[in-house]
Design an enzyme around this catalytic site. Structure first.
Site, short mmCIF file in Angstrom:
data_model
loop_
_atom_site.label_atom_id
_atom_site.label_comp_id
_atom_site.label_asym_id
_atom_site.label_seq_id
_atom_site.Cartn_x
_atom_site.Cartn_y
_atom_site.Cartn_z
N ARG A 1 45.70 70.91 67.25
CA ARG A 1 45.65 69.45 67.22
C ARG A 1 44.30 68.93 67.69
O ARG A 1 43.73 68.01 67.09
CB ARG A 1 46.79 68.88 68.09
CG ARG A 1 48.16 69.22 67.56
CD ARG A 1 49.27 68.66 68.43
NE ARG A 1 50.57 69.18 68.00
CZ ARG A 1 51.73 68.57 68.21
NH1 ARG A 1 51.76 67.43 68.84
NH2 ARG A 1 52.85 69.12 67.80
N ARG B 1 50.70 68.19 63.02
CA ARG B 1 51.42 69.38 63.46
C ARG B 1 50.45 70.43 63.96
O ARG B 1 49.26 70.31 63.81
CB ARG B 1 52.26 69.96 62.31
CG ARG B 1 53.47 69.13 61.91
CD ARG B 1 54.55 69.12 62.96
NE ARG B 1 54.85 70.46 63.47
CZ ARG B 1 55.60 71.37 62.86
NH1 ARG B 1 56.15 71.08 61.69
NH2 ARG B 1 55.84 72.54 63.42
N ARG C 1 59.03 58.91 68.07
CA ARG C 1 59.01 57.95 69.17
C ARG C 1 57.59 57.41 69.38
O ARG C 1 57.39 56.18 69.45
CB ARG C 1 59.50 58.61 70.46
CG ARG C 1 59.33 57.73 71.71
CD ARG C 1 59.63 58.50 72.98
NE ARG C 1 58.76 59.65 73.16
CZ ARG C 1 57.54 59.61 73.70
NH1 ARG C 1 57.03 58.45 74.11
NH2 ARG C 1 56.81 60.71 73.84
N ARG C 2 56.62 58.31 69.48
CA ARG C 2 55.24 57.86 69.70
C ARG C 2 54.75 57.02 68.53
O ARG C 2 54.04 56.02 68.70
CB ARG C 2 54.32 59.06 69.91
CG ARG C 2 54.55 59.79 71.22
CD ARG C 2 53.71 61.03 71.34
NE ARG C 2 53.98 61.78 72.56
CZ ARG C 2 53.94 63.09 72.66
NH1 ARG C 2 53.64 63.83 71.60
NH2 ARG C 2 54.20 63.68 73.82
N LYS D 1 62.20 69.28 76.68
CA LYS D 1 62.46 68.25 75.68
C LYS D 1 62.79 68.84 74.31
O LYS D 1 63.35 68.16 73.45
CB LYS D 1 61.28 67.29 75.56
CG LYS D 1 60.00 67.89 75.02
CD LYS D 1 58.88 66.87 75.01
CE LYS D 1 57.56 67.47 74.53
NZ LYS D 1 57.61 67.89 73.13
N ASP D 2 62.46 70.13 74.10
CA ASP D 2 62.79 70.79 72.84
C ASP D 2 64.23 71.30 72.80
O ASP D 2 64.73 71.65 71.73
CB ASP D 2 61.85 71.98 72.59
CG ASP D 2 60.42 71.55 72.32
OD1 ASP D 2 60.22 70.41 71.86
OD2 ASP D 2 59.50 72.35 72.59
N CYS E 1 66.00 65.10 68.81
CA CYS E 1 64.61 65.24 69.26
C CYS E 1 63.63 64.52 68.33
O CYS E 1 62.48 64.31 68.70
CB CYS E 1 64.24 66.71 69.38
SG CYS E 1 64.36 67.63 67.84
#
Length: 315
Positions: free
Chosen positions: A148, A142, A124-125, A76-77, A233
């Protein structure tokens, strides 16, 4: 062959998977750790890190310069537009594509109190959470997966949003809630590891043996959709394809406003034989429904202020 990778625990875990699979087919490798700008600038939201593919660009450059033979990425990156001299030689069988919620006390998304603070670096989230629970506060988060979780444990957030695949690859079993894809359509290529090599190289030939054809088709569909809708992205766009059987593929895709108050969404079942044509038709339909305008509006808002400032308009 030299494998280039980021130095985070998750990136190393993904690289170890490729090393093991290559070893099983008789290919020996050495590892080279490369620090990327996406790793360096952890004090700002991802959309503020210059350029697209903050975790990919430096590895691409090292490969073009001949320093490494193979690179391993969360697919996805990978930007949708890639250098012609490089090939995505293998797409591994997909792990979980879904998002999960991890909270300090085990609360589920419907149990969180009004005003609870959730952390994520994904536009998106952010948009999907605000659509589902507009009473919650979403703040930027981040750092690598260890950082995290540490920030959650320190009480900076009531919950954080993560890709389930990351937890799986780390071998961690945690009390998380898998978020319903009906409301939280995953990001394109989420849960997928991609291998990049120089096109036409010995490395491409060797690593192509690791390719999983069904996952490659699913991820290609997802990338066609976001490319044609012009969703990078950082854009609030979900795109998820999944084989139902050998002949049929289900697709869900959606584009959202940053505050979650608007969205366009398509869910369809298409024939695998003509998947590229149907993916482009779905993208065209999303554009006609206003998807491109939502993406462009989000890009303008993000360029005009930080994610926190944008969020402040909706709290």
């Amino acid at each position: 062959m030299i494998i280039g990778t980021r130095g985070s625990a998750l990136a190393i875990a993904q690289t170890e998977t490729i090393e093991r699979l290559l070893s099983e087919i008789g290919v020996s490798t050495t590892r080279k750790i490369i620090k990327t700008s996406g790793d360096t600038f952890t004090d700002r939201p991802l959309h503020e890190v210059a350029g697209v593919g903050a975790f990919v660009r430096e590895l691409d450059d090292r490969m073009v310069d001949g320093e490494i033979d193979i690179s391993v990425h969360s697919m996805k990156d990978l930007p949708t537009i890639r250098p012609e001299e490089l090939a995505t030689s293998a797409v591994l069988k997909r792990d979980s594509p879904y998002d999960v919620l991890l909270t300090t006390d085990g609360s589920r998304i419907d149990e969180l109190p009004e005003g609870a603070v959730l952390g994520t670096s994904s536009m998106r989230r952010r948009a999907q959470i605000l659509r589902y629970r507009p009473d919650l506060h979403v703040q930027d988060l981040r750092g690598n997966i260890n950082t995290r979780i540490r920030k959650l444990e320190e009480g900076l957030y009531d919950g954080i949003l993560l890709a389930e695949a990351g937890l799986q690859r780390m071998g961690w079993e945690m009390d998380v809630e898998r978020l319903d894809p009906q409301f939280f359509c995953p990001s394109a290529n989420q849960g997928t590891i991609a291998v990049v090599t120089p096109a036409g190289s010995e490395a491409e030939e060797a690593t192509s043996n690791l390719d999983h054809q069904q996952t490659r088709i699913e991820t290609e569909i997802e990338r066609i959709v976001i490319t044609d809708v012009e969703g990078g992205c950082t854009a609030p766009i979900g795109s998820f394809a999944q084989f139902i059987n050998e002949d049929e593929i289900s697709i869900c895709c959606e584009v959202l406003a940053l505050d979650g108050t608007e969205h366009v969404r398509i869910e369809e079942v298409i024939q695998a034989e003509t998947y590229q044509e149907h993916a482009r038709m779905i993208a065209k339909e999303l554009v006609q429904m206003g998807g491109k305008e939502l993406v462009q509006r989000a890009v303008c808002q993000l360029s005009a202020g930080t994610a926190e400032e944008v969020q402040g308009q909706y709290d």
